[in-house]
Scaffold this motif. Sequence first.
Motif, PDB file in Angstrom:
ATOM      1  N   PRO A   1       0.805  -1.232   0.000  1.00 54.65           N
ATOM      2  CA  PRO A   1       0.000   0.000   0.000  1.00 54.65           C
ATOM      3  C   PRO A   1       0.834   1.276   0.000  1.00 54.65           C
ATOM      4  O   PRO A   1       0.405   2.308  -0.542  1.00 54.65           O
ATOM      5  N   ALA A   2       2.035   1.224   0.612  1.00 55.00           N
ATOM      6  CA  ALA A   2       2.871   2.422   0.702  1.00 55.00           C
ATOM      7  C   ALA A   2       3.785   2.613  -0.500  1.00 55.00           C
ATOM      8  O   ALA A   2       4.511   3.602  -0.571  1.00 55.00           O
ATOM      9  N   HIS A   3       3.746   1.682  -1.436  1.00 58.61           N
ATOM     10  CA  HIS A   3       4.613   1.818  -2.602  1.00 58.61           C
ATOM     11  C   HIS A   3       4.128   2.992  -3.462  1.00 58.61           C
ATOM     12  O   HIS A   3       2.929   3.185  -3.650  1.00 58.61           O
ATOM     13  N   THR A   4       5.084   3.767  -3.978  1.00 59.68           N
ATOM     14  CA  THR A   4       4.720   4.930  -4.783  1.00 59.68           C
ATOM     15  C   THR A   4       5.039   4.698  -6.254  1.00 59.68           C
ATOM     16  O   THR A   4       6.007   4.012  -6.602  1.00 59.68           O
ATOM     17  N   TYR A   5       4.218   5.292  -7.100  1.00 61.14           N
ATOM     18  CA  TYR A   5       4.411   5.218  -8.545  1.00 61.14           C
ATOM     19  C   TYR A   5       4.376   6.615  -9.153  1.00 61.14           C
ATOM     20  O   TYR A   5       3.608   7.476  -8.712  1.00 61.14           O
TER      21      TYR A   5
ATOM     22  N   PRO B   1       4.740  11.644  -7.205  1.00 60.91           N
ATOM     23  CA  PRO B   1       4.339  10.233  -7.211  1.00 60.91           C
ATOM     24  C   PRO B   1       3.225   9.994  -6.201  1.00 60.91           C
ATOM     25  O   PRO B   1       3.017  10.799  -5.282  1.00 60.91           O
ATOM     26  N   VAL B   2       2.510   8.881  -6.365  1.00 56.59           N
ATOM     27  CA  VAL B   2       1.340   8.592  -5.538  1.00 56.59           C
ATOM     28  C   VAL B   2       1.442   7.157  -5.020  1.00 56.59           C
ATOM     29  O   VAL B   2       1.900   6.265  -5.737  1.00 56.59           O
ATOM     30  N   THR B   3       1.009   6.942  -3.774  1.00 56.86           N
ATOM     31  CA  THR B   3       1.050   5.593  -3.221  1.00 56.86           C
ATOM     32  C   THR B   3      -0.089   4.742  -3.780  1.00 56.86           C
ATOM     33  O   THR B   3      -1.136   5.252  -4.218  1.00 56.86           O
ATOM     34  N   VAL B   4       0.122   3.431  -3.740  1.00 61.26           N
ATOM     35  CA  VAL B   4      -0.930   2.491  -4.123  1.00 61.26           C
ATOM     36  C   VAL B   4      -2.165   2.713  -3.257  1.00 61.26           C
ATOM     37  O   VAL B   4      -3.305   2.699  -3.746  1.00 61.26           O
ATOM     38  N   PHE B   5      -1.960   2.941  -1.968  1.00 62.60           N
ATOM     39  CA  PHE B   5      -3.071   3.187  -1.041  1.00 62.60           C
ATOM     40  C   PHE B   5      -3.905   4.381  -1.498  1.00 62.60           C
ATOM     41  O   PHE B   5      -5.136   4.321  -1.535  1.00 62.60           O
ATOM     42  N   GLU B   6      -3.229   5.477  -1.872  1.00 66.91           N
ATOM     43  CA  GLU B   6      -3.942   6.686  -2.289  1.00 66.91           C
ATOM     44  C   GLU B   6      -4.639   6.494  -3.624  1.00 66.91           C
ATOM     45  O   GLU B   6      -5.779   6.960  -3.818  1.00 66.91           O
ATOM     46  N   MET B   7      -3.981   5.808  -4.551  1.00 64.51           N
ATOM     47  CA  MET B   7      -4.615   5.581  -5.854  1.00 64.51           C
ATOM     48  C   MET B   7      -5.874   4.739  -5.702  1.00 64.51           C
ATOM     49  O   MET B   7      -6.907   5.023  -6.336  1.00 64.51           O
ATOM     50  N   ALA B   8      -5.789   3.690  -4.890  1.00 66.50           N
ATOM     51  CA  ALA B   8      -6.962   2.842  -4.694  1.00 66.50           C
ATOM     52  C   ALA B   8      -8.109   3.641  -4.074  1.00 66.50           C
ATOM     53  O   ALA B   8      -9.272   3.487  -4.464  1.00 66.50           O
TER      54      ALA B   8
ATOM     55  N   ALA C   1      -0.788  18.988 -12.437  1.00 66.69           N
ATOM     56  CA  ALA C   1       0.452  18.822 -11.683  1.00 66.69           C
ATOM     57  C   ALA C   1       0.446  17.589 -10.794  1.00 66.69           C
ATOM     58  O   ALA C   1       1.480  16.948 -10.615  1.00 66.69           O
ATOM     59  N   THR C   2      -0.711  17.251 -10.213  1.00 69.65           N
ATOM     60  CA  THR C   2      -0.801  16.109  -9.313  1.00 69.65           C
ATOM     61  C   THR C   2      -2.162  15.444  -9.472  1.00 69.65           C
ATOM     62  O   THR C   2      -3.134  16.056  -9.949  1.00 69.65           O
ATOM     63  N   VAL C   3      -2.257  14.204  -9.014  1.00 65.01           N
ATOM     64  CA  VAL C   3      -3.537  13.511  -9.053  1.00 65.01           C
ATOM     65  C   VAL C   3      -4.547  14.195  -8.138  1.00 65.01           C
ATOM     66  O   VAL C   3      -5.764  14.142  -8.367  1.00 65.01           O
TER      67      VAL C   3
END
Length: 272
Positions: free
Chosen positions: A181-185, A217-224, A261-263
């Motif tokens: 979940p904390a991985h960033t992309y 970049p955005v974490t998997v947790f935030e994207m979900a 600029a950001t999600v």
Amino acid sequence: MPTLLVTGVTGLVGSRLLPRLIAAGHDCRALVRGDNTAPDGATAVRGDLNDPSTLPAAVEGVDAVVHLAALFRTDDEDAIWRANLDGTRNLLDAVASHAPDARVVMASTGNVYNHDQARPGLESDSCNPSAAYPASKVAAEALVRESGLTWSVLRLPFVYGDGDGHLASMGALAGRFGLHPAHTYSVAHHRDVAAAVLLALGGQLDGRIANVTDDAPVTVFEMARLGGSPIDGSAEPLTNPWAGRMDSSFLRSLGFRPSVATVWEAAAAGIL
């Protein structure tokens, strides 16, 4: 009006990019198979990247080719290599023979960077991925570089926006691939992918590979969560924390600035 051939027009990126290329004043041909129709504003040309005999007519007289077609998220590795490497080879051969002055812009992926990298990936890094999809894209990039044509390669991150459903899929992807979940992309909105492609079509990226990303970049947790499919968090340590991250300094050195600029800005503007 420049004439473009665009492959992969029904895909997540292609279906959002093509209308923007048309709006920018390009006369677009869409490579389609079978009885598929071209999107509004484009001309359908029948062809199949796996059938070289169908490609000369598609590329005849074009000023540029935007090559987006790719196969991934399948367990059929042979099919991935046929589509991504052999298909690219067939397309380049047709361009070299029938439109040798055309500019070729190929979409690649940030997944080509090694998972154990010690920082965000740079275009100059050696890339030795083991999975079929990124490995086939590295091989296809090499074909483009060695083609003798005027070329550029755009390495795209996790692309989202325009209601494409990509963010909404993150919850399922996290479970399927065991994503932390904390991985960033690194990510980019479709608007900025289009801006990068237009920059490449203008010749500013000739002979270069360029990473495309937004500002954060955005974490998997935030994207979900943003995609409406929340997942549980985790305090477990990350392995390979830089995997999926790209450095876009080169593109920015040419004046590129993401319009989204950001999600989080995309969410506020209602353009996820």
